[in-house]
Design a protein around this motif. Sequence first.
Motif, PDB file in Angstrom:
ATOM      1  N   TRP A  81      -1.578  34.570  38.536  1.00 38.64           N
ATOM      2  CA  TRP A  81      -2.037  33.682  39.698  1.00 38.64           C
ATOM      3  C   TRP A  81      -2.810  34.581  40.740  1.00 38.64           C
ATOM      4  O   TRP A  81      -3.803  34.211  41.173  1.00 38.64           O
ATOM      5  N   THR A  82      -2.330  35.668  40.910  1.00 39.38           N
ATOM      6  CA  THR A  82      -2.778  36.702  41.727  1.00 39.38           C
ATOM      7  C   THR A  82      -4.152  37.424  41.260  1.00 39.38           C
ATOM      8  O   THR A  82      -5.044  36.999  42.177  1.00 39.38           O
ATOM      9  N   ALA A  83      -3.949  37.308  39.845  1.00 44.08           N
ATOM     10  CA  ALA A  83      -5.417  37.741  39.335  1.00 44.08           C
ATOM     11  C   ALA A  83      -6.698  36.556  39.555  1.00 44.08           C
ATOM     12  O   ALA A  83      -7.666  36.804  39.501  1.00 44.08           O
ATOM     13  N   ALA A  84      -5.919  35.283  39.361  1.00 41.84           N
ATOM     14  CA  ALA A  84      -6.823  34.252  39.676  1.00 41.84           C
ATOM     15  C   ALA A  84      -7.582  34.123  40.971  1.00 41.84           C
ATOM     16  O   ALA A  84      -8.823  33.933  41.320  1.00 41.84           O
ATOM     17  N   GLY A  85      -6.535  34.727  41.981  1.00 38.44           N
ATOM     18  CA  GLY A  85      -7.278  34.484  43.417  1.00 38.44           C
ATOM     19  C   GLY A  85      -8.030  35.505  43.538  1.00 38.44           C
ATOM     20  O   GLY A  85      -9.237  35.393  43.988  1.00 38.44           O
ATOM     21  N   HIS A 192       2.541  28.553  44.182  1.00 39.64           N
ATOM     22  CA  HIS A 192       1.799  29.694  43.770  1.00 39.64           C
ATOM     23  C   HIS A 192       0.739  29.995  44.883  1.00 39.64           C
ATOM     24  O   HIS A 192      -0.058  30.974  44.440  1.00 39.64           O
ATOM     25  N   LEU A 193       0.580  29.118  45.812  1.00 37.43           N
ATOM     26  CA  LEU A 193      -0.464  29.436  46.681  1.00 37.43           C
ATOM     27  C   LEU A 193      -0.296  30.779  47.244  1.00 37.43           C
ATOM     28  O   LEU A 193      -1.397  31.456  47.534  1.00 37.43           O
ATOM     29  N   ALA A 194       0.810  31.467  47.533  1.00 38.45           N
ATOM     30  CA  ALA A 194       1.161  32.726  48.301  1.00 38.45           C
ATOM     31  C   ALA A 194       0.548  33.817  47.154  1.00 38.45           C
ATOM     32  O   ALA A 194      -0.225  34.801  47.628  1.00 38.45           O
TER      33      ALA A 194
END
Length: 252
Positions: A81-85, A192-194
């Motif tokens: 998820w962080t990589a998506a951001g 998963h917003l954070a």
Amino acid sequence: MEEVEVVVAHSERATLRVGDTFLKIDTDQTRIDVEVEAMTLAPIPTPKILWRNPPVLALAALPGTALGHLGRPTNASPAAWTAAGAAVRKLHEAPLPPWPGSTRDEIAARLDGECEWLITNEVLPTDLITRNRKIAETVLRPWTPTFIHGDLQLSHVFVDGDEITGIIDWSEASQGDPLYDLAILTLGHPEHLADVISGYGTAVDLDLIRAWWSMRSLLAIRWLAEHGFDPSAPGCEIDVLKAARPDGRIRA
């Protein structure tokens, strides 16, 4: 012999999979033109274009699996998820595409029409619509446009482990509010917003992202219902509206 898999099909378009090839069938060639040019301009991985013979666009399958699906638990790691951001931030920092997106007035007019339809047809309680409309209207403020994907559902983001392998379905790409992409990516998965914001790497107004959750859900319900999808399924658009508090926060 390889089987033909119907990935999605409705009155506007259809996508089929045959082995490692996806065939997108769409009679709206303007929409396909946008998709092809957006994939060419985007500074992040996208499917390889194999060939185009209107009304069909052939794309190579991406490695990995979708980040997740609306209404279902996701098995993707927080790092994915962080990589998506981070990928979204890279897109938003790219030069603008040459075509504009929807204006605030156009979005406001759509919101008027969809809320009227939802109330007239008694799809949802009026107080629920009114509460979410008030939340949604806060996105109708000036923004600095960026290159946005425009339909960045988590099922359009492919990952292999913790790495992004590509993003699909670029037909809604345009100039627009960058917070819209972040909102669609995390719709139905506020937990998963954070992680996404951590990868995005800059401070954002979380209340505006929550407001886009309400806006997206209000605008999508009629289209989904008319095209064979169920916005009332657990965790989907209607549940997103029910979870929104009057202050724009999300109920636990």
